[in-house]
Design an enzyme around this catalytic site. Sequence first.
Site, short mmCIF file in Angstrom:
data_model
loop_
_atom_site.label_atom_id
_atom_site.label_comp_id
_atom_site.label_asym_id
_atom_site.label_seq_id
_atom_site.Cartn_x
_atom_site.Cartn_y
_atom_site.Cartn_z
N MET A 73 0.96 -1.20 0.08
CA MET A 73 0.03 -0.05 -0.12
C MET A 73 0.98 1.42 -0.06
O MET A 73 1.82 1.22 0.84
CB MET A 73 -0.86 -0.12 1.28
CG MET A 73 -1.52 1.38 1.67
SD MET A 73 -2.33 1.21 3.21
CE MET A 73 -3.94 0.74 3.04
N ARG A 114 0.38 14.76 -12.22
CA ARG A 114 -0.52 13.89 -11.68
C ARG A 114 -1.17 14.01 -10.24
O ARG A 114 -0.87 15.16 -9.72
CB ARG A 114 0.48 12.29 -11.32
CG ARG A 114 1.74 12.96 -10.49
CD ARG A 114 2.75 11.65 -10.35
NE ARG A 114 3.69 11.90 -9.52
CZ ARG A 114 4.96 12.26 -10.08
NH1 ARG A 114 4.85 12.55 -11.33
NH2 ARG A 114 6.02 12.53 -9.40
N ASP A 117 -0.02 5.94 -1.24
CA ASP A 117 -0.73 6.86 -0.92
C ASP A 117 -2.07 6.73 -0.51
O ASP A 117 -2.84 5.79 -1.20
CB ASP A 117 -0.81 7.82 -2.21
CG ASP A 117 0.54 8.00 -2.56
OD1 ASP A 117 1.51 7.60 -2.04
OD2 ASP A 117 0.42 8.79 -3.88
C1 FRU Z 1 3.23 9.53 -4.06
C2 FRU Z 1 3.24 8.93 -5.62
C3 FRU Z 1 2.40 9.69 -6.48
C4 FRU Z 1 1.95 8.75 -7.41
C5 FRU Z 1 1.92 7.50 -6.70
C6 FRU Z 1 2.50 6.20 -7.39
O1 FRU Z 1 3.63 8.82 -3.12
O2 FRU Z 1 4.76 9.00 -6.13
O3 FRU Z 1 2.81 10.94 -7.04
O4 FRU Z 1 0.74 9.09 -8.12
O5 FRU Z 1 2.86 7.73 -5.56
O6 FRU Z 1 2.20 4.86 -6.43
#
Ligand code: FRU
Length: 498
Positions: free
Chosen positions: A37, A167, A39
């Site tokens: 897991m 993103r 974000d």
């Molecule tokens: C932050 C991140 C986000 C991206 C995600 C990929 O922790 O790098 O910017 O969307 O994790 O898992």
Amino acid sequence: MTSKLLQKARDFETRYGPHIPDTERPAFHATATIGWMNDPNGFSVYKGEYHLFYQYHPYSNEWGPMHWGHLKSKDFVRWERLPAALAPDRDYDAAGCFSGGAAELPDGRHLLLYTGVQRSHNAEGYLQDIQTQCVAIGDGVNYEKWPANPILTGKDLPEGGSVVDFRDPKVWRDADGMFYAVIGNRTDDGSGSILLYRSPDCQNWELVRILDRSGNQYGKMWECPDFFPLDGKQVLLTSPQDMTPVGLEFHAGNGTLCLIGTCDPQGKDFTRQSVQAIDYGIDFYAPQTLLSPDGRRIMIAWMQNWDTVNAKPYHYRWFGQMTLPRELSIRDGRLYQNPVRELENYRSGCVIHRSIPVCGEINLPGVQGRTLDMTVTVRPTGGERYRWFRIRVAKDGEHETILRYRPGDGTLKIDRTRSGLPRDIVHTRSFLVRPRDGEIKLRVILDRFSVEVFVNDGEQAASAVIYTRQEADAITFEAGGSVRMDVEKYDLHFEQEA
Ligand code: FRU
């Protein structure tokens, strides 16, 4: 229609998720059903319940092609597992369904807005990402990706904006009935910025403005933004990559940034007034918030740091956990955080000790355990000069996690050097705190695999992951100099309902 890839993830969860014994997971911090897991995503209220999605790789405890895992809760404390919600099963997200947000639509459906990643070789032969924003709509369990995806692409960027780093949309429906989204981007100076978009229907979006930018001052790419009003101010949260350390406020690497300012509600023009870190501990990244029906702004974050993700005991079949959801407020221009009040419903076994003199290392009757909520208030008594105070938790002959306060330089240090981590990584972090009339108050929330400390009624928070064996449950107090302390301790119990 559930794609093959999503069905595979769901089957895998059903088959292997139950293999992880409850005692080998945090008792009340959210973890993946199985595997990795990162974000929190789509943290939102939907049909009166709190939904929490997360960046998810079910097949190992390493980062991999990103799916969205799914949990929901009625009280932010106890989480119910739902089947994986998204898999990287389209051309436009084949390299991952990256982070994003969620909102309830006026017609009762649940909208997910996420980053689709495509990976291909560029003209020089390097692998390069193209990031776009995509929509999936569902009923709280099953989500369909829109035929119109991707709905925001490179052509929607301001001049100089990067399609490689575009993103983590956070979406909400505002009082004017419009949908808004903040999205992280990297500009032509190589550092981060936060873009604000607006849409009447979630399909047609227009750029409103660049809300704020790093200007190479606070790290490079700004990831995972959030933007909301709070106590008469406007808050912009983001998680910058590649920060350079600044005093005891910001550490190097992946950090977190809270920008507090003002915003005119019509034009949504943000003016930054102050800058601070969000959490001062070792493990905290990519926070996301929701507004609860009773008007509280609640924040949850990934309780981990990218720089230390390889420092885990490899036999666990889960990796990564969320912080306890926290209630946010602003006092004296600073962001305050406190554990959600719902946690108090799980307290039992209250033990109170008042005005205890501390000299040497002492323990107190009834004060031990590994899932607990304990508040310690320490004040100097004016005797021998007060030089330091220590609380040791998760302690046995070999292990301990230490909180040390030093009034001389006003620092609090969290030290998990002897907390079961198998690698020589960052194990300590110090930060400045502000005693009140010489008194400091520490609320310590312990779960099986973490320590979270809330200083002086939430003025600062510090989080750290630990892997100390569960039998290490002693707690001791020690002071250099004359102090007295009050301790109020509750066990936290989470028996499943019948
Ligand atoms: C932050 C991140 C986000 C991206 C995600 C990929 O922790 O790098 O910017 O969307 O994790 O898992």
